[in-house]
Write a protein that holds these residues in place. Structure first.
Motif, PDB file in Angstrom:
ATOM      1  N   GLY A 142       0.813  -1.216   0.000  1.00 38.85           N
ATOM      2  CA  GLY A 142       0.000   0.000   0.000  1.00 38.85           C
ATOM      3  C   GLY A 142       0.839   1.255   0.000  1.00 38.85           C
ATOM      4  N   GLN A 143       1.959   1.242   0.701  1.00 38.81           N
ATOM      5  CA  GLN A 143       2.820   2.423   0.752  1.00 38.81           C
ATOM      6  C   GLN A 143       3.558   2.662  -0.560  1.00 38.81           C
ATOM      7  OE1 GLN A 143       5.027   1.120   4.115  1.00 38.81           O
ATOM      8  NE2 GLN A 143       3.570   1.888   5.615  1.00 38.81           N
ATOM      9  N   LEU A 144       3.810   1.591  -1.302  1.00 38.04           N
ATOM     10  CA  LEU A 144       4.512   1.730  -2.583  1.00 38.04           C
ATOM     11  C   LEU A 144       3.570   1.942  -3.765  1.00 38.04           C
ATOM     12  CD1 LEU A 144       7.102  -1.151  -2.082  1.00 38.04           C
ATOM     13  CD2 LEU A 144       7.684   1.262  -2.343  1.00 38.04           C
ATOM     14  N   ALA A 145       2.277   1.740  -3.545  1.00 37.12           N
ATOM     15  CA  ALA A 145       1.329   1.715  -4.661  1.00 37.12           C
ATOM     16  C   ALA A 145       1.246   3.050  -5.390  1.00 37.12           C
ATOM     17  CB  ALA A 145      -0.060   1.310  -4.163  1.00 37.12           C
ATOM     18  N   ASP A 146       1.480   4.160  -4.697  1.00 35.68           N
ATOM     19  CA  ASP A 146       1.380   5.462  -5.353  1.00 35.68           C
ATOM     20  C   ASP A 146       2.528   5.700  -6.324  1.00 35.68           C
ATOM     21  OD1 ASP A 146      -0.914   5.987  -3.970  1.00 35.68           O
ATOM     22  OD2 ASP A 146       0.075   7.153  -2.391  1.00 35.68           O
ATOM     23  N   ARG A 147       3.658   5.003  -6.139  1.00 36.40           N
ATOM     24  CA  ARG A 147       4.839   5.275  -6.964  1.00 36.40           C
ATOM     25  C   ARG A 147       5.251   4.093  -7.833  1.00 36.40           C
ATOM     26  NH1 ARG A 147       5.268   7.458  -2.100  1.00 36.40           N
ATOM     27  NH2 ARG A 147       6.334   5.697  -1.145  1.00 36.40           N
ATOM     28  N   CYS A 148       4.688   2.915  -7.571  1.00 33.24           N
ATOM     29  CA  CYS A 148       5.067   1.702  -8.300  1.00 33.24           C
ATOM     30  C   CYS A 148       3.817   0.928  -8.717  1.00 33.24           C
ATOM     31  CB  CYS A 148       5.956   0.799  -7.432  1.00 33.24           C
ATOM     32  SG  CYS A 148       7.437   1.593  -6.745  1.00 33.24           S
ATOM     33  N   ASP A 149       4.028   0.040  -9.662  1.00 33.50           N
ATOM     34  CA  ASP A 149       2.971  -0.899 -10.051  1.00 33.50           C
ATOM     35  C   ASP A 149       3.099  -2.096  -9.112  1.00 33.50           C
ATOM     36  OD1 ASP A 149       1.118  -2.493 -11.234  1.00 33.50           O
ATOM     37  OD2 ASP A 149       2.198  -2.722 -13.139  1.00 33.50           O
ATOM     38  N   VAL A 150       2.117  -2.281  -8.234  1.00 29.10           N
ATOM     39  CA  VAL A 150       2.218  -3.287  -7.172  1.00 29.10           C
ATOM     40  C   VAL A 150       1.074  -4.288  -7.294  1.00 29.10           C
ATOM     41  CG1 VAL A 150       2.190  -3.668  -4.684  1.00 29.10           C
ATOM     42  CG2 VAL A 150       3.362  -1.672  -5.611  1.00 29.10           C
ATOM     43  N   GLU A 151       1.389  -5.580  -7.067  1.00 30.79           N
ATOM     44  CA  GLU A 151       0.344  -6.590  -7.005  1.00 30.79           C
ATOM     45  C   GLU A 151       0.662  -7.585  -5.892  1.00 30.79           C
ATOM     46  OE1 GLU A 151      -0.206  -9.417 -10.101  1.00 30.79           O
ATOM     47  OE2 GLU A 151       1.922  -9.961 -10.229  1.00 30.79           O
ATOM     48  N   ILE A 152      -0.391  -8.242  -5.411  1.00 31.91           N
ATOM     49  CA  ILE A 152      -0.265  -9.336  -4.447  1.00 31.91           C
ATOM     50  C   ILE A 152      -0.573 -10.630  -5.191  1.00 31.91           C
ATOM     51  CG2 ILE A 152      -1.101 -10.369  -2.312  1.00 31.91           C
ATOM     52  CD1 ILE A 152       0.280  -7.743  -1.794  1.00 31.91           C
ATOM     53  N   LEU A 153       0.323 -11.594  -5.125  1.00 28.50           N
ATOM     54  CA  LEU A 153       0.103 -12.902  -5.711  1.00 28.50           C
ATOM     55  C   LEU A 153      -0.057 -13.893  -4.563  1.00 28.50           C
ATOM     56  CD1 LEU A 153      -0.045 -14.727  -8.199  1.00 28.50           C
ATOM     57  CD2 LEU A 153       2.450 -14.946  -8.109  1.00 28.50           C
ATOM     58  N   SER A 154      -1.262 -14.401  -4.389  1.00 30.40           N
ATOM     59  CA  SER A 154      -1.566 -15.321  -3.293  1.00 30.40           C
ATOM     60  C   SER A 154      -1.732 -16.733  -3.837  1.00 30.40           C
ATOM     61  CB  SER A 154      -2.846 -14.890  -2.570  1.00 30.40           C
ATOM     62  OG  SER A 154      -3.204 -15.819  -1.578  1.00 30.40           O
ATOM     63  N   VAL A 155      -1.034 -17.687  -3.248  1.00 25.98           N
ATOM     64  CA  VAL A 155      -1.145 -19.065  -3.713  1.00 25.98           C
ATOM     65  C   VAL A 155      -2.569 -19.574  -3.513  1.00 25.98           C
ATOM     66  CG1 VAL A 155      -0.304 -21.431  -3.446  1.00 25.98           C
ATOM     67  CG2 VAL A 155       1.288 -19.490  -3.218  1.00 25.98           C
ATOM     68  N   HIS A 204      -8.215  -2.896  -1.737  1.00 24.85           N
ATOM     69  CA  HIS A 204      -7.795  -1.720  -2.495  1.00 24.85           C
ATOM     70  C   HIS A 204      -6.528  -1.972  -3.310  1.00 24.85           C
ATOM     71  CE1 HIS A 204     -10.740   0.258   0.019  1.00 24.85           C
ATOM     72  NE2 HIS A 204     -10.066  -0.087   1.106  1.00 24.85           N
ATOM     73  N   LEU A 205      -6.042  -3.211  -3.312  1.00 31.45           N
ATOM     74  CA  LEU A 205      -4.852  -3.564  -4.069  1.00 31.45           C
ATOM     75  C   LEU A 205      -5.188  -4.716  -5.012  1.00 31.45           C
ATOM     76  CD1 LEU A 205      -2.224  -3.549  -1.165  1.00 31.45           C
ATOM     77  CD2 LEU A 205      -2.247  -1.971  -3.106  1.00 31.45           C
ATOM     78  N   PRO A 206      -4.520  -4.782  -6.156  1.00 31.89           N
ATOM     79  CA  PRO A 206      -4.760  -5.923  -7.051  1.00 31.89           C
ATOM     80  C   PRO A 206      -4.225  -7.218  -6.436  1.00 31.89           C
ATOM     81  CG  PRO A 206      -2.990  -4.526  -7.890  1.00 31.89           C
ATOM     82  CD  PRO A 206      -3.576  -3.798  -6.732  1.00 31.89           C
ATOM     83  N   VAL A 207      -5.108  -8.182  -6.258  1.00 29.85           N
ATOM     84  CA  VAL A 207      -4.739  -9.476  -5.679  1.00 29.85           C
ATOM     85  C   VAL A 207      -5.061 -10.564  -6.695  1.00 29.85           C
ATOM     86  CG1 VAL A 207      -5.068 -11.097  -3.777  1.00 29.85           C
ATOM     87  CG2 VAL A 207      -5.240  -8.633  -3.358  1.00 29.85           C
ATOM     88  N   ARG A 208      -4.079 -11.411  -6.973  1.00 29.18           N
ATOM     89  CA  ARG A 208      -4.254 -12.516  -7.920  1.00 29.18           C
ATOM     90  C   ARG A 208      -4.070 -13.831  -7.173  1.00 29.18           C
ATOM     91  NH1 ARG A 208      -0.533 -14.448 -12.180  1.00 29.18           N
ATOM     92  NH2 ARG A 208       0.893 -12.776 -11.568  1.00 29.18           N
ATOM     93  N   TYR A 209      -4.995 -14.764  -7.382  1.00 25.35           N
ATOM     94  CA  TYR A 209      -4.961 -16.056  -6.697  1.00 25.35           C
ATOM     95  C   TYR A 209      -4.598 -17.163  -7.672  1.00 25.35           C
ATOM     96  CZ  TYR A 209      -7.651 -13.552  -3.106  1.00 25.35           C
ATOM     97  OH  TYR A 209      -8.079 -12.653  -2.162  1.00 25.35           O
ATOM     98  N   LEU A 210      -4.025 -18.248  -7.139  1.00 25.38           N
ATOM     99  CA  LEU A 210      -3.657 -19.390  -7.966  1.00 25.38           C
ATOM    100  C   LEU A 210      -4.551 -20.604  -7.731  1.00 25.38           C
ATOM    101  CD1 LEU A 210       0.237 -19.187  -7.666  1.00 25.38           C
ATOM    102  CD2 LEU A 210      -1.265 -18.133  -9.370  1.00 25.38           C
TER     103      LEU A 210
END
Length: 882
Positions: free
Chosen positions: A25-38, A52-58
């Motif tokens: 969340g702190q980096l999201a304003d300056r970087c392209d950030v995602e969460i990859l959850s198994v 509020h963050l892009p989360v991708r599941y496997l």
């Protein structure tokens, strides 16, 4: 810059998830950030940041059977089958969440990952990341776990030790670009263990999320604890401590947020203490910030901490925290008597006293709350922590296409494999004490500078003397002499007690407490000697340089020790070998003195006098004691005990069996080395404590004592022992049965023959076998057995297989307990167990064996065995040539 955070369970609300979402969340304003959850484990994630963050599941585990989230043509039967198969990536004993389905999905996703930086957050995910991500991806592992002694299954007796294994991190870290820890002490220990195979090591603490946070009003009578309900978090300590003070503080309640495998057990504990209306187990919480705002106190009782994110959130809400002062985490967050209280780890009485002192003093509580709110943002500023992450990521990206990055990784991997093979790495021991504060660390640096690298190094967060000639027993005796000499130099009277424990204890009249502390501080000034308070009224500081004892406050005693570490950094002596100075209190009528805690042999916790009336000899030096402690006790073993080692000329393992005897059984009178005609060329010629004899029946060895231990090739002692580990003072031996049942027929001919003899002569059939461990034998019993069954058994080696049952059934042995471990050198899983045995150092004995058909080469087995044994036993025995 694109950054991907890799989580196992992104829907949960543990410390790992909290840290990852906060950073993202702190980096999201300056970087392209995602969460990859198994795994997807819930319809809606518990962490509000996940919305509020892009989360991708496997893998979707909200359906049954679990199935891939990607578009897939797999049918239900296939998914069910894959989910039932064990993971090849993570050993089930270490991480049960993964299976073959998650292995496939994780490998597929990582091999096609389109990102600049991948941040793994779990040792299993670290292994997957360095194995499968494209070479262009920068890999960073954020270590959230502090690795202490873990749980290791023993062959005979299960010895429980908690905490995650350090092994996966050591194995896979060399292929990383950077390894980040939240504390300097964790970083230092990993650096000691990894050596030249270490990637860039960085320390970046957790940060407080930006934005509005509700504040506590300081009037609440609620103690809040956020913890998974596992043994590691010791929530039972919190409940028991609260129970001890609940009646004195009506109106207060304890609320615990979290779930886990100990929930039912904790509910039974609450019911048993009749606290159903005072202690609430409320399950996971989606908005913990709101709960902190309702709290009056926070509580943390974990056995280990990497970084206490929950403590930071509590302080930010203006909630003082009471915490166990474990080696990492709390002391770097909670400032004792500034915004909370630190108490000795595991001391439930001290925990209860600390809670009670704040519950009963609202003014103190409010003062701590103000300091907490004012200080936490400055110390854990999101802007500062985020800048450190950005700087690290930017620097790593700048060199990702350089030859230096490629060559450095290859060199680290080569050094790593050469240190132990493909599945074992030597491990540096951890420090049992909390890290030093800034002032003390400055003083330690002065001592290091004065030494100029001659003897002292910083190891496990403290300074230690580097030497390779000190056994555990000699370290214990050296701390006794160090402490006694300091007291004597300032005429402080003391007596040496016999307590039944291996480390020594000196009794000092509590009336001399201040003088004793001043004496220790003065005599040990400028020396790398530490002191650990015992039962301090003011719980902090924890372990300090002994020169700081003057004015430390009221306490029940103090443990004094000089840390020593070998040049391999794999063996350390510290507080476990300390000499304790216990302050005994005189009765008002002067009739006796009472111990501050514990008891002595013979005299219990009360002594009629502290005036010396006898002496005890320790390592050739007499110490004043009481006559009662100089008497020969019923439990004393004063008959000689020898050791017999049979050597099969294997991988030089005999050298280390002898080192284990020297290190952990210095009471052995004489070693008889039975060979097949060969004599190791590294043996000291003519050593008076060792005799080499040609292969012969054990009961015919000249000069062999009646009582002896028998070691076969590949068997070692793993921690300090005493003669009564193996024998009773009456002369009876102990037999150590395996917890595993004896195999049912068909048996080998030898096993069936032994059973037949026992059935014939005693009418008994054995139900359990015996681990291949040091056997406690009596020469006369072995001779009797060999003669009685000469026709059936033929050789003494066959008689040994029958000895344990025969000695027990004829009344010459009794059941005993021995913590025991075994590792198969022919199997990679056995090499991983080597790491756990070394890391825990909790087995009284262990064996390195080889099952038929092992997959590993002879070279791999030899490399791992030599690396492990050299790490476990770095101190040369007196039987070796210099």
């Amino acid at each position: 810059m694109k950054i991907t955070y890799l989580l196992a369970r992104g829907d949960e609300a543990g410390g790992t998830e909290r840290a990852a979402y906060t950073q993202a969340g702190q980096l999201a304003d300056r970087c392209d950030v995602e969460i990859l959850s198994v795994f997807r484990t819930r319809p809606d994630p518990l962490r509000p940041e996940a919305r509020h963050l892009p989360v991708r599941y496997l893998v979707d585990r909200t359906v049954s059977p679990a199935r891939p989230v990607r578009a897939s043509r797999l049918d239900e039967d296939t998914c069910r089958t894959l989910a039932a198969l064990p993971s090849e990536l993570a050993a089930p004993a270490r991480e049960s969440a993964f299976d073959r389905l998650s292995d496939i999905e994780l490998a597929t996703a990582l091999s096609a990952l389109d990102t600049d930086v991948l941040v793994s957050t779990d040792p299993t995910l670290l292994a997957a990341a360095v194995t499968h991500v494209p070479a262009r991806v920068v890999t960073v592992h954020q270590e959230h776990q502090e690795h202490h002694e873990h749980q290791e299954h023993q062959e005979h007796q299960v010895t429980q030790r908690s905490g995650p294994s350090v092994e996966p991190v050591l194995l896979h870290a060399p292929r990383l670009d950077a390894l980040v820890t939240p504390s300097a002490s964790t970083r230092d220990r990993l650096r000691d263990s990894l050596g030249p195979s270490a990637p860039e090591l960085a320390v970046i603490p957790g940060a407080l999320p930006d934005g509005f946070r509700p504040r506590a009003d300081g009037e609440s009578r609620v103690v809040v604890m956020a913890a998974r309900l596992t043994g590691e978090r010791r929530v039972d300590h919190a409940v028991e401590a609260f129970a001890r003070i609940a009646d004195a503080h009506p109106g207060w309640t304890l609320r615990v947020f979290g779930d886990g495998p100990r929930e039912d057990e904790l509910r039974r504990l609450v019911d048993g203490l009749c606290l159903q209306d005072r202690v609430e187990l409320l399950g996971p919480c989606q908005d913990l910030a709101a709960e902190w705002a309702k709290a009056g106190l926070g509580l943390a009782t974990a056995r280990t901490e990497a970084f206490g994110h929950a403590m930071v959130e509590a302080l930010a809400a203006g909630v003082p925290v009471v915490a166990y002062d474990v080696p990492t985490g709390p002391a770097e967050i909670v400032r004792h008597r500034v915004d909370g209280l630190l108490v000795p780890s595991g001391d439930i009485d001290a925990l209860a006293a600390a809670l009670g002192s704040l519950m009963g003093n609202p003014e103190t509580r409010r003062g701590l709350a103000r300091a907490a709110r004012e200080g936490v943002r400055a110390r854990f500023s999101a802007a500062e922590v985020t800048a450190r992450w950005e700087e690290l990521f930017g620097r790593l990206l700048a060199r990702r296409n350089t030859p230096e990055r490629r060559d450095g990784r290859a060199d680290r991997l080569a050094a790593s494999v050469a240190s132990g093979g493909t599945a074992f790495r030597p491990t540096a021991p951890h420090s049992p004490s909390a890290p030093p504060g800034p002032g003390e660390r400055d003083r330690e640096n002065e001592l290091l500078e004065a030494d100029r690298g001659r003897r002292l190094i910083r190891s496990a967060g403290r300074i230690a003397e580097r030497r390779d000639d000190l056994t555990a027993a000699r370290a214990v005796d050296a701390n006794l002499e160090l402490t006694a000499s300091a007291l004597e130099s300032y005429d402080i009277p003391y007596v040496l007690l016999r307590t039944g424990a291996v480390p020594h204890t000196l009794a000092v009249d509590a009336g001399h407490r201040d003088g004793a502390l001043k004496a220790l501080a003065a005599a040990l000034h400028g020396r790398p000697v530490y002191a650990e308070p015992v039962g301090p009224r003011d719980a902090a500081p924890g372990t300090v340089l002994a020169e700081r004892l003057d004015g430390i406050g009221e306490l029940a005693g103090v443990k004094v020790f000089r840390p020593v570490v070998t040049t391999t950094l794999t063996l350390r002596y510290d507080a476990a070998q300390a000499c304790t100075v216990a302050f005994w209190t005189e009765a008002p009528d002067g009739s006796h003195w009472r111990a501050p805690s514990g008891s002595t042999t013979l005299a219990g916790a009360v002594l009629p006098s502290l005036r010396p009336t006898a002496t005890l000899d320790v390592a050739g030096r007499p110490y004043p004691t009481l006559a009662v402690f100089a008497e020969r006790l019923v439990e004393d073993i004063d008959f000689p005990v020898d050791a017999v080692c049979t050597w099969g000329a294997g991988r030089d393992q005999l050298r280390f069996t002898l080192r284990s005897l020297s290190q952990y059984a210095p009471w052995i009178r004489h070693v008889h080395l039975v060979t097949a005609g060969r004599r190791p060329d590294w043996l000291t010629p003519g050593h008076p404590g060792l005799t080499v004899v040609d292969h012969r029946d054990l009961c015919r060895i000249d000069g062999l004592s009646e009582h002896f231990l028998h070691f076969t090739d590949g068997v070692f002692l793993g921690r300090p022992t005493t003669p009564d580990t193996f024998f009773l003072s009456s002369g009876l031996g102990r037999v150590f049965r395996s917890t595993a049942s004896a195999p049912a027929p068909p048996l080998t001919l030898d096993d069936e023959g032994d059973r037949a003899l026992l059935r014939r002569d005693f009418g008994r059939t054995p139900t359990h076998g015996f681990p291949v461990a040091p056997y406690a034998l009596r020469r006369s019993v072995l001779a009797e057995l060999s003669e009685r069954y000469a026709a059936e058994l033929g050789t003494t080696s066959r008689a040994l297989s029958l000895y344990q049952d025969y000695a027990y059934l004829t009344g010459r042995a009794v059941p005993g307990e021995l913590s025991y471990a075994h590792a198969d050198l022919g199997d990679a899983a056995g090499h991983a167990r080597l790491g756990r045995i070394l890391h825990g150092r909790g087995s009284t004995a262990f064996r390195l064996g080889e099952a038929p058909g092992g997959a590993l080469s002879e070279q791999e087995r030899t490399l791992a065995a030599r690396a492990f044994l050299a790490a476990y036993f770095p101190v040369r025995s007196p039987y070796e040539r210099a």
